[in-house]
Design a protein around this motif. Structure first.
Motif, PDB file in Angstrom:
ATOM      1  N   VAL A 157      35.165  28.147 158.287  1.00  0.00           N
ATOM      2  CA  VAL A 157      36.081  27.279 159.028  1.00  0.00           C
ATOM      3  C   VAL A 157      36.828  26.423 158.016  1.00  0.00           C
ATOM      4  CG1 VAL A 157      36.240  25.319 160.595  1.00  0.00           C
ATOM      5  CG2 VAL A 157      34.715  27.193 161.130  1.00  0.00           C
ATOM      6  N   GLU A 158      38.145  26.326 158.182  1.00  0.00           N
ATOM      7  CA  GLU A 158      38.957  25.498 157.290  1.00  0.00           C
ATOM      8  C   GLU A 158      39.683  24.433 158.105  1.00  0.00           C
ATOM      9  OE1 GLU A 158      41.253  26.690 153.457  1.00  0.00           O
ATOM     10  OE2 GLU A 158      42.659  26.927 155.125  1.00  0.00           O
ATOM     11  N   HIS A 159      39.523  23.180 157.671  1.00  0.00           N
ATOM     12  CA  HIS A 159      40.198  22.049 158.299  1.00  0.00           C
ATOM     13  C   HIS A 159      41.254  21.532 157.332  1.00  0.00           C
ATOM     14  CE1 HIS A 159      36.758  21.955 161.087  1.00  0.00           C
ATOM     15  NE2 HIS A 159      35.978  21.946 160.027  1.00  0.00           N
ATOM     16  N   VAL A 160      42.474  21.339 157.803  1.00  0.00           N
ATOM     17  CA  VAL A 160      43.552  20.837 156.954  1.00  0.00           C
ATOM     18  C   VAL A 160      44.274  19.702 157.682  1.00  0.00           C
ATOM     19  CG1 VAL A 160      45.657  21.369 155.678  1.00  0.00           C
ATOM     20  CG2 VAL A 160      43.872  23.110 155.909  1.00  0.00           C
ATOM     21  N   CYS A 161      44.342  18.540 157.040  1.00  0.00           N
ATOM     22  CA  CYS A 161      45.058  17.404 157.620  1.00  0.00           C
ATOM     23  C   CYS A 161      46.562  17.624 157.470  1.00  0.00           C
ATOM     24  CB  CYS A 161      44.643  16.097 156.940  1.00  0.00           C
ATOM     25  SG  CYS A 161      45.569  14.657 157.534  1.00  0.00           S
ATOM     26  N   GLN A 162      47.287  17.444 158.553  1.00  0.00           N
ATOM     27  CA  GLN A 162      48.728  17.636 158.533  1.00  0.00           C
ATOM     28  C   GLN A 162      49.468  16.416 157.996  1.00  0.00           C
ATOM     29  OE1 GLN A 162      49.788  20.903 159.503  1.00  0.00           O
ATOM     30  NE2 GLN A 162      47.575  20.882 159.164  1.00  0.00           N
ATOM     31  N   ASP A 179      36.630  31.078 168.939  1.00  0.00           N
ATOM     32  CA  ASP A 179      37.888  31.784 168.694  1.00  0.00           C
ATOM     33  C   ASP A 179      38.414  31.484 167.302  1.00  0.00           C
ATOM     34  OD1 ASP A 179      39.101  29.276 168.726  1.00  0.00           O
ATOM     35  OD2 ASP A 179      40.041  29.542 170.685  1.00  0.00           O
ATOM     36  N   GLU A 180      39.649  31.924 167.016  1.00  0.00           N
ATOM     37  CA  GLU A 180      40.205  31.810 165.667  1.00  0.00           C
ATOM     38  C   GLU A 180      40.485  30.382 165.241  1.00  0.00           C
ATOM     39  OE1 GLU A 180      43.732  32.261 168.437  1.00  0.00           O
ATOM     40  OE2 GLU A 180      41.688  33.047 168.253  1.00  0.00           O
ATOM     41  N   LEU A 215      39.653  29.637 161.626  1.00  0.00           N
ATOM     42  CA  LEU A 215      38.659  30.483 160.982  1.00  0.00           C
ATOM     43  C   LEU A 215      39.336  31.246 159.851  1.00  0.00           C
ATOM     44  CD1 LEU A 215      36.580  32.026 163.911  1.00  0.00           C
ATOM     45  CD2 LEU A 215      36.193  29.912 162.647  1.00  0.00           C
ATOM     46  N   VAL A 216      38.645  31.394 158.734  1.00  0.00           N
ATOM     47  CA  VAL A 216      39.194  32.056 157.553  1.00  0.00           C
ATOM     48  C   VAL A 216      38.319  33.262 157.225  1.00  0.00           C
ATOM     49  CG1 VAL A 216      39.777  31.817 155.122  1.00  0.00           C
ATOM     50  CG2 VAL A 216      40.074  29.873 156.662  1.00  0.00           C
ATOM     51  N   ARG A 217      38.947  34.414 157.147  1.00  0.00           N
ATOM     52  CA  ARG A 217      38.222  35.639 156.798  1.00  0.00           C
ATOM     53  C   ARG A 217      38.107  35.758 155.292  1.00  0.00           C
ATOM     54  NH1 ARG A 217      35.049  39.302 156.872  1.00  0.00           N
ATOM     55  NH2 ARG A 217      35.205  41.267 158.021  1.00  0.00           N
ATOM     56  N   ASP A 218      36.916  36.151 154.789  1.00  0.00           N
ATOM     57  CA  ASP A 218      36.661  36.316 153.356  1.00  0.00           C
ATOM     58  C   ASP A 218      37.088  35.079 152.557  1.00  0.00           C
ATOM     59  OD1 ASP A 218      35.713  38.942 153.732  1.00  0.00           O
ATOM     60  OD2 ASP A 218      37.766  39.708 153.739  1.00  0.00           O
ATOM     61  N   PRO A 219      36.445  33.936 152.807  1.00  0.00           N
ATOM     62  CA  PRO A 219      36.786  32.698 152.096  1.00  0.00           C
ATOM     63  C   PRO A 219      36.389  32.753 150.634  1.00  0.00           C
ATOM     64  CG  PRO A 219      34.790  32.403 153.367  1.00  0.00           C
ATOM     65  CD  PRO A 219      35.311  33.766 153.719  1.00  0.00           C
ATOM     66  N   ASP A 220      36.649  31.646 149.926  1.00  0.00           N
ATOM     67  CA  ASP A 220      36.355  31.592 148.491  1.00  0.00           C
ATOM     68  C   ASP A 220      34.865  31.726 148.195  1.00  0.00           C
ATOM     69  OD1 ASP A 220      39.037  31.258 148.014  1.00  0.00           O
ATOM     70  OD2 ASP A 220      38.933  29.079 147.976  1.00  0.00           O
ATOM     71  N   ALA A 221      34.025  31.201 149.092  1.00  0.00           N
ATOM     72  CA  ALA A 221      32.580  31.279 148.879  1.00  0.00           C
ATOM     73  C   ALA A 221      32.125  32.736 148.849  1.00  0.00           C
ATOM     74  CB  ALA A 221      31.845  30.518 149.980  1.00  0.00           C
ATOM     75  N   GLU A 235      38.315  41.215 165.083  1.00  0.00           N
ATOM     76  CA  GLU A 235      39.095  40.895 163.893  1.00  0.00           C
ATOM     77  C   GLU A 235      40.466  40.303 164.229  1.00  0.00           C
ATOM     78  OE1 GLU A 235      38.382  40.857 160.797  1.00  0.00           O
ATOM     79  OE2 GLU A 235      36.615  42.112 160.505  1.00  0.00           O
ATOM     80  N   ASP A 236      41.090  40.787 165.322  1.00  0.00           N
ATOM     81  CA  ASP A 236      42.440  40.329 165.648  1.00  0.00           C
ATOM     82  C   ASP A 236      42.608  40.235 167.161  1.00  0.00           C
ATOM     83  OD1 ASP A 236      45.049  39.567 165.414  1.00  0.00           O
ATOM     84  OD2 ASP A 236      45.828  41.588 165.056  1.00  0.00           O
ATOM     85  N   PRO A 237      42.534  39.024 167.723  1.00  0.00           N
ATOM     86  CA  PRO A 237      42.303  37.766 167.019  1.00  0.00           C
ATOM     87  C   PRO A 237      40.841  37.627 166.600  1.00  0.00           C
ATOM     88  CG  PRO A 237      42.375  37.364 169.359  1.00  0.00           C
ATOM     89  CD  PRO A 237      42.730  38.807 169.178  1.00  0.00           C
ATOM     90  N   LEU A 238      40.614  36.814 165.594  1.00  0.00           N
ATOM     91  CA  LEU A 238      39.276  36.660 165.043  1.00  0.00           C
ATOM     92  C   LEU A 238      38.360  35.957 166.045  1.00  0.00           C
ATOM     93  CD1 LEU A 238      37.648  37.241 162.502  1.00  0.00           C
ATOM     94  CD2 LEU A 238      38.339  35.008 161.600  1.00  0.00           C
TER      95      LEU A 238
END
Length: 324
Positions: free
Chosen positions: A229-234, A308-309, A216-222, A287-290
């Protein structure tokens, strides 16, 4: 609503050596490690495919149904517009092993070769298309105005005709426009985007099938979102960002809740649900954890989902609103 980023640069390929002081227990106790049989650098891939004869070979394999059964050297040679068999054989060998497999019965596609053929001959790499404004069923999550769609720069967008709010904007191959009405196009688009996000939420990269980490990403670009939610391929660095709700389209409790109330989330376009395209029904609990809670309404009832986060569902609860 969504962001699409193919930026490569994950920490998984840092190249750092393990601490030599740490001894491995034994090979039998370790997880098996996949070995790469052969690898082409990106520049080598484009160099290999940047030849008309080689593209003709791939096209001929497709036309000769190499997906169904191997194609012999003679069949393939006769199908390609080239007279010199030695020259043909040279180009064929440049494709063999990485794009084409040679078997006792002839030649057939390997997965990378089939992927290239699909991309080239579906128009992904070779065509550019535009589709002007057309009406889309549903209403804007923000102002309840009418929706319209348009296709420009390989991206299909659905937005509000009144306030201009974007419900969804996502890359879509030009081949998806062929021989489809706008209604059929929208259904295909719904399944395509939904499939990508559900795969990513399940930890599988839609681009290379590598492992995906989700957070989960707080205050995203949008501008209109507090959390995303941000998904990143490793493996390849493929990156997807969306509302939290979009990742719930494949959740069993969410599917059952809607199905019991006559709504099929597999078929109903996701942009018709405000919880999929906005933060309207998303509440930050901690907020912590989100921690975030989504409230999904359907037929007078609500499904509350706590995540959860990492975007994992912690609990769900149905709140029934009895008629007064």
């Amino acid at each position: 609503m969504s962001q699409f980023d193919r930026t490569v640069g994950s920490d998984s390929d840092s190249g750092e050596n393990p601490d030599p002081s740490v001894e491995a227990e034994s090979e039998s106790e370790l997880d098996p490690v996949a070995e790469t049989e052969s690898r082409l650098l990106p520049a080598d891939v484009f160099s290999t495919l940047g030849n008309e004869t080689r593209v003709d070979i791939l096209r001929s394999l497709l036309e000769l149904d190499a997906d169904e059964s191997p194609v012999s050297f003679t069949e393939l040679f006769e199908a390609v517009d080239i007279e010199d068999s030695a020259n043909f054989n040279y180009h064929l060998q440049q494709l063999t092993d990485h794009f084409i497999a040679r078997t006792d019965d002839g030649y057939e596609f390997r997965y990378p070769g089939r992927k290239v053929v699909s991309s080239i001959f579906s128009g992904t790499f070779t065509e550019r298309a535009k589709l002007g404004f057309f009406p889309v069923e549903g209403s804007c999550y923000d102002c309840d105005g009418s929706l319209q769609g348009w296709y420009v720069d390989d991206t299909l967008t659905i937005g509000c005709t009144d306030c201009g709010a974007i419900q969804v904007s996502y890359p879509f191959p030009t081949g998806g426009l062929d021989d489809r009405s706008t209604e059929e196009l929208l259904q295909a688009f719904h399944h395509y985007v939904r499939h990508h996000y559900c795969l990513a939420a399940d930890g599988v990269c839609p681009e290379c099938t590598g492992a995906v980490e989700t957070d989960l990403v707080r205050d995203p670009d949008a501008d209109d979102q507090q959390v995303a939610v941000e998904h990143v391929c490793q493996r390849c660095g493929y990156r997807l960002q969306s509302t939290v709700g979009l990742t719930l389209l494949d959740n069993a409790d969410v599917l059952v809740f809607h199905s019991e109330r006559g709504v099929d989330l597999n078929a109903e376009p996701f942009w018709n649900f405000d919880w999929c395209v906005s933060d309207a029904r998303t509440t930050i609990v901690e907020e912590d954890p989100l921690r975030v809670r989504l409230t999904l309404p359907c037929d007078g009832d609500e499904l509350q989902v706590l995540l959860d986060e990492t975007g994992s569902v912690l609990e769900t609860a149905v709140v029934e609103h009895l008629p007064q």
